[in-house]
Design a protein around this motif. Structure first.
Motif, PDB file in Angstrom:
ATOM      1  N   PHE A 140       0.801  -1.227   0.000  1.00 15.15           N
ATOM      2  CA  PHE A 140       0.000   0.000   0.000  1.00 15.15           C
ATOM      3  C   PHE A 140       0.836   1.280   0.000  1.00 15.15           C
ATOM      4  N   PRO A 141       1.864   1.422   0.850  1.00 17.23           N
ATOM      5  CA  PRO A 141       2.588   2.702   0.868  1.00 17.23           C
ATOM      6  C   PRO A 141       3.266   3.067  -0.449  1.00 17.23           C
ATOM      7  N   VAL A 142       3.694   2.075  -1.211  1.00 17.24           N
ATOM      8  CA  VAL A 142       4.414   2.396  -2.447  1.00 17.24           C
ATOM      9  C   VAL A 142       3.543   2.275  -3.691  1.00 17.24           C
ATOM     10  N   SER A 143       2.333   1.777  -3.568  1.00 20.47           N
ATOM     11  CA  SER A 143       1.500   1.597  -4.758  1.00 20.47           C
ATOM     12  C   SER A 143       0.231   2.433  -4.757  1.00 20.47           C
TER      13      SER A 143
ATOM     14  N   PHE B 112       4.891   3.107 -14.455  1.00 18.61           N
ATOM     15  CA  PHE B 112       6.296   2.726 -14.317  1.00 18.61           C
ATOM     16  C   PHE B 112       7.152   3.898 -13.847  1.00 18.61           C
ATOM     17  N   ILE B 113       6.830   5.099 -14.299  1.00 15.49           N
ATOM     18  CA  ILE B 113       7.577   6.281 -13.852  1.00 15.49           C
ATOM     19  C   ILE B 113       7.327   6.534 -12.366  1.00 15.49           C
ATOM     20  N   ILE B 114       6.060   6.454 -11.954  1.00 12.46           N
ATOM     21  CA  ILE B 114       5.722   6.657 -10.542  1.00 12.46           C
ATOM     22  C   ILE B 114       6.389   5.592  -9.682  1.00 12.46           C
ATOM     23  N   GLN B 115       6.373   4.352 -10.121  1.00  7.85           N
ATOM     24  CA  GLN B 115       6.963   3.277  -9.341  1.00  7.85           C
ATOM     25  C   GLN B 115       8.488   3.379  -9.304  1.00  7.85           C
ATOM     26  N   THR B 116       9.109   3.920 -10.338  1.00  8.94           N
ATOM     27  CA  THR B 116      10.551   4.145 -10.302  1.00  8.94           C
ATOM     28  C   THR B 116      10.904   5.193  -9.250  1.00  8.94           C
ATOM     29  N   ILE B 117      10.112   6.243  -9.186  1.00  6.77           N
ATOM     30  CA  ILE B 117      10.329   7.267  -8.156  1.00  6.77           C
ATOM     31  C   ILE B 117      10.125   6.667  -6.769  1.00  6.77           C
ATOM     32  N   MET B 118       9.092   5.831  -6.618  1.00  9.57           N
ATOM     33  CA  MET B 118       8.835   5.187  -5.333  1.00  9.57           C
ATOM     34  C   MET B 118       9.964   4.212  -4.974  1.00  9.57           C
ATOM     35  N   PHE B 119      10.543   3.553  -5.967  1.00 10.93           N
ATOM     36  CA  PHE B 119      11.682   2.673  -5.710  1.00 10.93           C
ATOM     37  C   PHE B 119      12.866   3.467  -5.172  1.00 10.93           C
ATOM     38  N   LEU B 120      13.155   4.592  -5.802  1.00 12.11           N
ATOM     39  CA  LEU B 120      14.283   5.409  -5.345  1.00 12.11           C
ATOM     40  C   LEU B 120      14.056   5.922  -3.927  1.00 12.11           C
ATOM     41  N   LEU B 121      12.849   6.391  -3.642  1.00  9.28           N
ATOM     42  CA  LEU B 121      12.544   6.855  -2.287  1.00  9.28           C
ATOM     43  C   LEU B 121      12.655   5.726  -1.265  1.00  9.28           C
TER      44      LEU B 121
END
Length: 93
Positions: free
Chosen positions: A47-50, A68-77
């Motif tokens: 939930f927090p990252v999606s 995919f762009i949003i999830q890449t930013i969430m991966f980096l964070l």
């Protein structure tokens, strides 16, 4: 590269967690290739990252590139946050 090398565990945890969230977001609709009941459980677990990607996907179901762009930013964070909490035992940082 030394930052990632010193924080391998944080990198792998973030990769698996956000990757599972990405797969769950991309499997929400019946037209999606991996559609199933498991995607709801995946969204709850991640939930927090999606949540932002799910909100976008709920509003606009056709395009996956922004997900995919949003999830890449969430991966980096997620990686940077985990990197501050998980450190190597032999590291002097």
């Amino acid at each position: 590269m030394t930052y990632i090398r010193n924080r391998k565990l944080a990198f792998y945890i973030a990769l698996l967690y956000v990757g599972f969230g990405t797969l769950s977001v991309c499997s929400v609709y019946p037209d999606d290739p991996f559609y199933g009941e498991w995607s709801l459980f995946g969204l709850v677990i991640t939930f927090p990252v999606s949540i932002i990607s799910f909100g976008y996907r709920y509003a606009e179901a056709d395009f996956l590139y922004p997900v995919f762009i949003i999830q890449t930013i969430m991966f980096l964070l997620t990686f940077f946050i985990l990197g501050t909490f998980i450190k190597r035992k032999n590291s002097n940082i």
